[in-house]
Write an enzyme that holds these catalytic residues in place. Structure first.
Site, PDB file in Angstrom:
ATOM      1  CG  HIS A   1       4.156   5.667  -2.574  1.00 54.37           C
ATOM      2  ND1 HIS A   1       4.629   6.427  -3.617  1.00 54.37           N
ATOM      3  CD2 HIS A   1       3.065   6.322  -2.095  1.00 54.37           C
ATOM      4  CE1 HIS A   1       3.877   7.511  -3.760  1.00 54.37           C
ATOM      5  NE2 HIS A   1       2.920   7.467  -2.836  1.00 54.37           N
TER       6      HIS A   1
ATOM      7  CG  ASP B   1       8.081   6.416  -4.674  1.00 54.99           C
ATOM      8  OD1 ASP B   1       7.169   5.576  -4.558  1.00 54.99           O
ATOM      9  OD2 ASP B   1       7.874   7.632  -4.961  1.00 54.99           O
TER      10      ASP B   1
END
Ligand code: UDP
Length: 478
Positions: A37, A132
């Site tokens: 990520h 995110d």
């Protein structure tokens, strides 16, 4: 903090750096602190910085980035309570629980840090926060402070669609997956080409955890963000992107593959061993198998032994990443020498190298590399596709099963090594990929996808370039 590019008056500069010289030119970012990520978020940072935005990165102590490697960005640590900064969890259930706990644990500290940053920059100078999709509490804090947000989903459009379909999948009985069940190969008609086994899922006992994760992610996107950024591209997932767009009220920006827009960003958490790039130079084109299972997947000691002897028995040259902690129960600091079976190094010295962590993008780009044995993480999948490298897939959890389905069934650029690992079947799979006609056909199709990716990322009307332009315009309008 770095100022925006100096020349903001000329029309060329304004075209290249649309954010420069405007009042609102800060973009704040908050990545989920896991390697798969962090990388796309830093590549997005590179893209936005290249368009004239000043970048501020909020981060936890857990898997914290190294500010010295990004001198143009400002970093704001968000402390989490003791006990959350230790080694990364291993089992998928623990990863899911850790992601939830992390988001909640940093909420209060993030609120204070964000308020301070907004005051320091002057509220009007901040365009938005990109976070995110897994960090719902971060979206909630920003929303309460009236700061617009954008959501970055670092996986595929298909994996987002799977999360969004979770309530339906549960209602229709596809989930939770019954491992013993004959249903594993049943097609999910509402979500083709997935079969039940390809859905993002988790053990039955932790099914509720996964439902909650899906619900949080979808809430962040649909209720709190002003747009969804996906690290994918039109030529790869046109139909899936259409579906996501149809179901969302906010715009979707398919700006991938991000690693093609932003240089290797210094966001690797482990030190990349570059010493074997030169070793690769000695090998014939497309002859070497690259093996890596990403930053989180782990295998049993038995599977490692079968993998090792299967690689050895195939006779194919290889570069293998055996990262610390790859084997269950082996200390996270255990070196690859400690994890590999005795005699393996001596048996393969002539044609193989093992490293703890590789500069993966460069390895895949190397002309000697002709195949990738991967766990099918989304970054690894797109990095391989963009270099025309076909794949052996061994998915472990999360979206890896679904990515494997696309690799094998939709793009036909690889195949799954399923079931129990046995050295004989490993050998056969490696030979099929590296030396058989079948593998050559997969390589040819991967080469076509590589070209398609290059078209999407080309400045002359490439779909991803246009999506970046739209994203920049959108950010400026928030
Ligand atoms: N990676 C790397 N060196 C390695 C193995 C992986 O730099 O030896 C990088 C890889 O290029 C990718 C990321 O780590 O960008 C892994 O992300 P992915 O989504 O493939 O898998 P995850 O680690 O999230 O399971």
């Amino acid at each position: 903090m770095a100022p925006p590019p100096a020349d903001t008056n000329g029309s060329d500069a304004a075209a290249v750096y649309p954010a420069a010289g405007r009042r609102r030119w800060h973009v704040l970012l908050f990545p989920l602190p896991y390697q798969g990520h962090i990388n796309p978020m830093f590549r997005l940072a590179g893209v936005l910085h290249g368009r004239g935005f000043a970048i501020t990165v909020f981060h936890t102590d857990f898997n914290a980035p190294d500010p010295a490697r990004h001198p143009d960005y400002r970093f704001v640590p968000v402390p989490v309570p003791d006990g959350m900064s230790g080694p990364a969890p291993v089992a998928i259930e623990d990863v899911v629980a850790h992601i939830d706990a992390m988001g909640r644990a940093c909420e209060a500290a993030f609120r204070d840090r964000l308020a301070a940053v907004l005051e320091e920059y002057s509220r009007d100078a901040v365009a938005c926060l990109v976070a995110d999709t897994h960090l719902l509490p971060v979206f909630e804090v920003a929303t309460r402070l009236a700061l617009p947000t954008l959501a970055l989903r670092t996986g595929s459009a298909a994996s987002y669609a799977c999360f969004a379909a979770y309530p339906m999948l549960c209602e229709k009985g596809y989930l939770p997956v019954q491992v013993q069940d004959l249903q594993l190969d049943m097609p999910v008609n509402e979500l083709p080409p997935f079969r039940v086994r390809d859905l993002i899922h988790i053990g039955k006992d932790s099914h509720d955890l996964m439902c909650e994760m899906a619900a949080r992610l979808v809430t962040a996107v649909t209720k709190l963000s002003s747009g969804l950024i996906l690290n994918t591209f039109d030529a790869l997932e046109r139909r899936e992107l259409e579906g996501v767009r149809r179901d969302l009220a906010v715009p979707v920006f398919d700006i991938g593959p991000l690693h093609k827009f932003s240089p290797v960003g210094g966001s690797s958490l482990l030190c990349q061993d570059r010493s074997r790039l030169e070793w690769l130079d000695a090998w014939a084109p497309e002859s070497v198998l690259y093996v890596s299972f990403g930053s989180l997947a782990s295998m049993s000691a038995r599977d490692l032994v079968e993998t090792a002897w299967g690689i050895a028995g195939s006779g194919v040259p290889f570069l293998w990443v055996v990262r610390p902690g790859l084997v269950h129960g082996c200390a996270s600091e255990g070196s690859h020498q400690q994890q590999l079976p005795e005699g393996f190094e001596a048996a393969t010295r002539e044609r193989g190298r093992v490293v703890a962590w590789a500069p993966q993008e460069e390895v895949l780009r190397h002309r000697a590399v002709g195949g990738f044995w991967t766990h099918s993480g989304w970054n690894s999948t797109t990095e391989s596709i963009c270099e025309g490298v076909p794949m052996l897939c061994r998915p472990y959890f999360g979206d890896q099963t679904g990515n494997t389905r696309y690799v094998e069934h939709v793009w036909r650029v690889g195949f799954e090594v399923g079931g129990d690992l046995e050295r004989g079947s490993v050998e056969a799979a490696i030979r099929r990929l590296m030396t058989d006609k079948d593998g050559a056909e997969m390589r040819a199709r991967a080469g076509e996808l590589k070209k398609a990716a290059a078209v999407c990322t080309s400045g002359k009307g490439g779909s991803s370039c246009m999506a970046i332009d739209k994203l920049v315009t959108h950010i400026m309008s928030l």
